[in-house]
Design a protein around this motif. Structure first.
Motif, mmCIF file in Angstrom:
data_model
loop_
_atom_site.group_PDB
_atom_site.id
_atom_site.type_symbol
_atom_site.label_atom_id
_atom_site.label_comp_id
_atom_site.label_asym_id
_atom_site.label_seq_id
_atom_site.Cartn_x
_atom_site.Cartn_y
_atom_site.Cartn_z
ATOM 1 N N LEU A 236 0.891 -1.168 -0.112
ATOM 2 C CA LEU A 236 0.081 0.009 -0.196
ATOM 3 C C LEU A 236 1.121 1.271 -0.005
ATOM 4 N N VAL A 237 0.265 2.510 -0.865
ATOM 5 C CA VAL A 237 1.241 3.600 -0.728
ATOM 6 C C VAL A 237 0.118 4.597 -0.234
ATOM 7 N N ILE A 238 0.250 5.116 0.965
ATOM 8 C CA ILE A 238 -0.763 6.181 1.516
ATOM 9 C C ILE A 238 0.071 7.512 1.762
ATOM 10 N N HIS A 239 -0.238 8.785 1.039
ATOM 11 C CA HIS A 239 0.079 10.056 1.269
ATOM 12 C C HIS A 239 -0.557 10.913 2.768
ATOM 13 N N TYR A 240 0.268 11.070 3.623
ATOM 14 C CA TYR A 240 -0.115 11.481 4.873
ATOM 15 C C TYR A 240 0.662 12.749 5.236
ATOM 16 N N GLY A 241 -0.227 13.599 5.818
ATOM 17 C CA GLY A 241 0.135 14.830 6.286
ATOM 18 C C GLY A 241 0.256 14.997 7.969
ATOM 19 N N ILE A 242 1.261 15.330 8.377
ATOM 20 C CA ILE A 242 1.332 15.265 9.887
ATOM 21 C C ILE A 242 0.840 16.466 10.517
ATOM 22 N N ARG A 243 -0.116 16.620 11.378
ATOM 23 C CA ARG A 243 -0.837 17.831 12.043
ATOM 24 C C ARG A 243 -1.514 17.464 13.144
ATOM 25 N N LEU A 244 -1.598 18.290 14.049
ATOM 26 C CA LEU A 244 -2.494 18.276 15.460
ATOM 27 C C LEU A 244 -3.503 19.352 15.077
ATOM 28 N N PHE A 245 -4.668 19.300 15.604
ATOM 29 C CA PHE A 245 -5.484 20.585 15.932
ATOM 30 C C PHE A 245 -6.334 20.324 17.027
ATOM 31 N N SER A 246 -6.781 21.561 17.611
ATOM 32 C CA SER A 246 -7.564 21.459 18.815
ATOM 33 C C SER A 246 -8.451 22.696 18.664
ATOM 34 N N VAL A 247 -9.447 22.745 19.540
ATOM 35 C CA VAL A 247 -10.606 23.830 19.583
ATOM 36 C C VAL A 247 -10.685 24.422 21.088
ATOM 37 N N SER A 248 -10.905 25.648 21.115
ATOM 38 C CA SER A 248 -11.297 26.060 22.634
ATOM 39 C C SER A 248 -12.536 27.059 22.180
ATOM 40 N N THR A 249 -13.224 27.443 23.277
ATOM 41 C CA THR A 249 -14.330 28.232 23.203
ATOM 42 C C THR A 249 -13.923 29.798 23.135
ATOM 43 N N ASP A 250 -12.866 30.050 23.435
ATOM 44 C CA ASP A 250 -12.344 31.467 23.523
ATOM 45 C C ASP A 250 -11.461 31.912 22.250
ATOM 46 N N GLN A 251 -10.771 30.907 21.823
ATOM 47 C CA GLN A 251 -9.860 31.510 20.598
ATOM 48 C C GLN A 251 -10.121 30.487 19.484
ATOM 49 N N GLY A 252 -11.084 29.627 19.343
ATOM 50 C CA GLY A 252 -11.643 28.962 18.205
ATOM 51 C C GLY A 252 -10.673 27.706 17.700
ATOM 52 N N PHE A 253 -10.336 27.842 16.385
ATOM 53 C CA PHE A 253 -9.299 26.506 15.940
ATOM 54 C C PHE A 253 -8.003 26.689 15.963
ATOM 55 N N TYR A 254 -7.247 25.573 16.438
ATOM 56 C CA TYR A 254 -5.820 25.601 16.679
ATOM 57 C C TYR A 254 -5.169 24.576 15.380
ATOM 58 N N LEU A 255 -4.242 24.979 14.838
ATOM 59 C CA LEU A 255 -3.689 24.109 13.789
ATOM 60 C C LEU A 255 -2.250 23.871 14.122
ATOM 61 N N ASN A 256 -1.671 22.853 14.710
ATOM 62 C CA ASN A 256 -0.235 22.549 15.076
ATOM 63 C C ASN A 256 0.296 23.441 16.209
ATOM 64 N N HIS A 257 -0.781 23.658 17.333
ATOM 65 C CA HIS A 257 -0.647 24.669 18.398
ATOM 66 C C HIS A 257 -0.671 26.044 18.161
ATOM 67 N N GLU A 258 -1.141 26.425 16.951
ATOM 68 C CA GLU A 258 -1.261 27.830 16.461
ATOM 69 C C GLU A 258 -2.444 28.061 16.326
ATOM 70 N N PRO A 259 -3.036 29.315 16.692
ATOM 71 C CA PRO A 259 -4.309 29.688 16.118
ATOM 72 C C PRO A 259 -4.531 29.936 14.696
ATOM 73 N N PHE A 260 -5.879 29.453 14.129
ATOM 74 C CA PHE A 260 -5.838 29.332 12.625
ATOM 75 C C PHE A 260 -7.050 29.651 12.469
#
Length: 573
Positions: A236-260
Motif C-alpha cells: 500500500l502507498v498512502i500520502h499522509y500529512g502530519i498535523r494536530l488540531f484543537s479547538v477552544s471556546t475562547d480562541q476557536g481553531f488551532y492547527l499545530n498549536h497555533e491559532p488558525f
C-alpha cells in the motif's frame, strides 16, 4: 502482489428493457428532461484477473446496489455515497459476466431517502477489481485500506505517529515493512515487524515537516509492504500529512498549536453532478476558493468520491464531511446510517484534510438519541477527530450531543443568535454555516459578518458555494452554478478573508439607480474613484466602500496604489 484493474469502458446499460453502451462513471439522469427513479442494470464481460483472491470494488452506486457474477448472487449494498467491496473469488471462471442492478428509488430505511439527493442514479463512481495474494492487508474493513495512521504527539523536534495494520492470513516468516519518505527516494523513518492479524505500533519522525493547510500542505509518502522472505506479497502507498488540531471556546481553531481561522464554503451535493466532477474540476474550484481566502469545505449532504479528499489534502483545505440527516425514520434507518458512517470514517481515516465528522442537520425535535448513537460510533472508530451537529434558529435553547455546534442562519440571525450563545456559561466552540446575504440589506449583513469574523468563540464561518435561492440571488452563493461567474458575495468575502491585494466594483445590478451609488469590495485602505483623469472621490477601506456619483457621469474606474478596476458604464439621467 496486489493488482488493481479498472472496469470503466463499454458497459451494457439497460433501462426498461432498452440496452445501450455506456462508459463509467455514469449517471442516468444527467442531462435528462425528466428524472427517472427505479432499477437499472449494468452488465460487463471480463476475464479472470489472476491472483488468489479477487474483490470487486464499487466506488459509488446511488442508492442501492445488487451484484451478480455469472448469474450468482454475490452481495448488495445500501447507501450510494460510499465505496464497497465484495469477495467474488468463488464465483469466477476464465470468462465471466458481471451484472450490477442499481436502484435510486427513495427508501425510508436507507440514507439518503430524499429524491433531491437521489437524482444522480447510477454507477457514478466507477468500478474496479482488486486481486491480492493469500496474505494481504485486510479488504473487509468497510472499504478501507486496512492501514490507519494518526499523529499522536507533536513537538518541533519530533512527531510520534501511531499506525494500526490489519492483515489477512499472516504466516510465519512474514514481516510488515514500513518506510516513510519525505522525497521520492529519501527514507526518513523505517520499521520492520513480524506480521500478525492486528498490529499497533509507533513511528517517530525527527524534525517533522508539518501539514500547514493552504500555505504548506506537505504530504509524506508511507509505503507499507508485507514481505515473505524478502518478496513483496502486498503493498500500500498512502500520502499522509502530519498535523494536530484543537479547538477552544475562547480562541476557536488551532492547527499545530497555533491559532488558525477556519473560513469555509458550504457545498451541496447538488452543486455539480457527481459523475461529471473530476479531479481537475475540483482543483480549479479550490483554486478559485483559495483566491477568495477560503481554506475549508463542508460536504453538506454525504460522502464524496475519494479524489475529493485527495485534492483537499494536496491543496491544504480543511474538510467537514458528514450526512444531512434531519430525522430518524426507523430502527432500520439508524442501522443503515451507522453502517454508512462506519464506512465514511474507515475509508477516509488517513486524510489530514478531514477535521470534523458531521452527524446531521436537525430540523425536527427528538433526534438526540440518534445523534448520540452516531457520536459514540464516531469516537469509537476515530478518537482523533471531533463531531459536529448543525441546528437552526432555536439552537440557543438546546444542548448538543456533539463536540461542536453549527448554526445554520442568515447573516442577521447569525449576528443576533451568536451573541446570545456566546453569553452562555456552557459553550461549544461555534461554527456558523449556510450564511447568505440579503440583497436589500447586504451592507448591514456585511457589518454583522465582519464583526463575527473577528469574534472570539466563533470558530469558523461557512457560506453557500452556489445558488440555492430561486430566483438566483447575487448574494446567495459565491459562484454561479456553472462556476463561470464569481458573484458579489465572492468579492465581499474576499475583502474579509484574503491577504492578496484586490478591489472589485460589484455587479451593476446592485448599483442604486435613485441615488447613483457605486459599491466597491476591497481589502485595501485608500480607494479612489475616477472619471478619466479626474478624481471624483476618495474613501477609506477595507470592506465595502460606497461612492455617490454626480449626475451626468457615465464612465468611472477605481484605483488603490497600483491596482486598477475596469470601467463601469452607468446610464446618464
Amino acid at each position: 502482489m496486489r493488482k488493481i484493474i479498472p472496469i470503466l469502458n463499454d458497459w451494457t446499460f439497460i433501462r426498461e428493457s432498452e440496452p445501450r453502451i455506456v462508459q463509467l462513471p455514469h449517471q442516468w439522469n444527467e442531462g435528462a428532461d425528466e428524472a427517472y427513479f427505479g432499477t437499472c442494470t449494468y452488465m460487463k464481460q471480463f476475464t479472470h484477473p489472476g491472483g488468489k483472491k479477487v474483490y470487486l470494488e464499487v466506488l459509488g452506486a446511488i442508492n442501492k446496489c445488487t451484484v451478480f457474477v455469472n448469474g450468482n448472487y454475490v452481495g448488495d449494498h445500501a447507501g450510494g455515497m460510499n465505496a464497497f467491496r465484495l469477495d467474488i473469488t468463488a464465483y469466477l471462471k476464465t470468462n465471466n459476466e458481471l451484472t450490477i442492478d442499481v436502484d435510486n428509488t427513495p427508501d425510508p430505511d436507507v440514507f439518503p431517502n430524499e429524491k433531491s439527493q437521489l437524482l444522480h442514479g447510477g454507477l457514478y463512481g466507477g468500478v474496479q477489481m482488486i486481486s491480492v495474494g493469500d496474505t494481504h492487508f485486510s479488504m473487509d474493513m468497510g472499504g478501507s485500506d486496512g492501514l490507519f495512521i494518526y499523529t499522536n504527539e507533536l513537538t518541533r523536534k519530533t512527531a510520534e505517529l501511531m499506525l494500526r495494520a490489519y492483515i489477512t492470513n499472516p504466516q510465519p516468516g512474514q514481516y510488515l515493512n514500513i518506510d516513510l519518505y519525505d522525497a521520492p527516494a529519501k527514507i526518513i523513518a523505517h520499521i520492520k515487524l513480524p506480521v500478525q492479524e492486528h498490529l499497533r505500533f509507533p513511528l517517530y519522525i525527527p524534525y517533522p515537516h508539518l501539514w500547514q493547510g493552504p500555505k504548506d500542505p506537505f504530504l509524506y509518502k508511507v509505503k507499507a509492504q508485507i514481505l515473505d522472505h524478502d518478496m513483496v506479497v502486498d503493498e500500500l502507498v498512502i500520502h499522509y500529512g502530519i498535523r494536530l488540531f484543537s479547538v477552544s471556546t475562547d480562541q476557536g481553531f488551532y492547527l499545530n498549536h497555533e491559532p488558525f481561522p477556519m473560513r469555509g464554503i458550504h457545498k451541496h451535493s447538488s452543486d455539480i453532478p457527481f459523475g461529471s466532477a473530476t479531479s481537475e474540476d475540483l482543483h480549479s474550484e479550490l483554486f478559485l476558493l483559495k483566491g477568495m481566502g477560503a481554506n475549508a469545505l463542508h460536504f453538506h449532504h454525504a460522502q464524496n468520491l475519494q479524489f475529493s479528499y485527495n485534492v483537499a489534502d494536496q491543496m491544504g483545505f480543511f474538510l467537514w464531511p458528514g450526512f444531512r440527516v434531519t430525522k430518524k425514520e426507523s430502527e432500520e434507518f439508524l442501522y443503515n446510517l451507522r453502517m454508512q458512517m462506519r464506512e465514511l470514517i474507515l475509508q477516509n481515516f488517513n486524510h489530514p484534510s478531514i477535521i470534523f465528522w458531521g452527524l446531521g442537520h436537525e430540523e425536527e425535535p427528538g433526534c438526540d438519541a440518534m445523534y448520540l448513537s452516531l457520536n459514540n460510533l464516531c469516537h469509537h472508530l476515530d478518537p482523533t477527530r471531533l463531531t459536529m451537529i448543525t441546528r437552526g434558529l432555536d439552537s440557543s435553547e438546546v444542548e448538543s450531543v456533539s463536540d461542536l455546534l453549527s448554526l445554520d442562519l442568515d447573516a442577521q440571525e447569525s449576528a443576533k443568535l451568536s451573541e446570545q450563545w456566546l453569553e452562555r456559561e456552557e459553550l461549544h466552540p461555534l461554527t456558523l454555516t449556510g450564511i447568505h446575504f440579503s440583497e436589500d440589506n447586504f451592507l448591514e449583513d456585511y457589518r454583522s459578518i465582519s464583526k463575527l469574523d473577528k469574534t472570539a468563540g466563533i470558530m469558523s464561518l461557512f457560506f453557500n458555494e452556489r445558488n440555492q435561492s430561486e430566483p438566483p440571488s447575487l448574494f446567495d452563493g459565491v459562484f454561479t452554478r456553472d462556476m463561470k461567474k464569481r458573484k458579489n458575495l465572492y468579492y465581499i468575502i474576499k475583502s474579509l478573508w484574503s491577504d492578496e491585494p484586490f478591489l472589485e466594483i460589484l455587479d451593476s445590478d446592485i448599483t442604486d439607480e435613485d441615488t447613483r451609488t457605486i459599491f466597491v469590495a476591497t481589502n485595501q485602505v485608500h480607494i479612489n474613484l475616477w472619471e478619466g483623469e479626474r478624481r471624483l472621490g476618495k474613501k477609506n477601506g477595507p470592506g465595502i466602500v460606497t461612492f455617490p456619483l454626480p449626475k451626468g457621469i457615465s464612465n468611472v474606474w477605481v484605483s488603490s496604489g497600483e491596482l486598477r478596476q475596469s470601467t463601469v458604464y452607468l446610464d446618464q439621467d
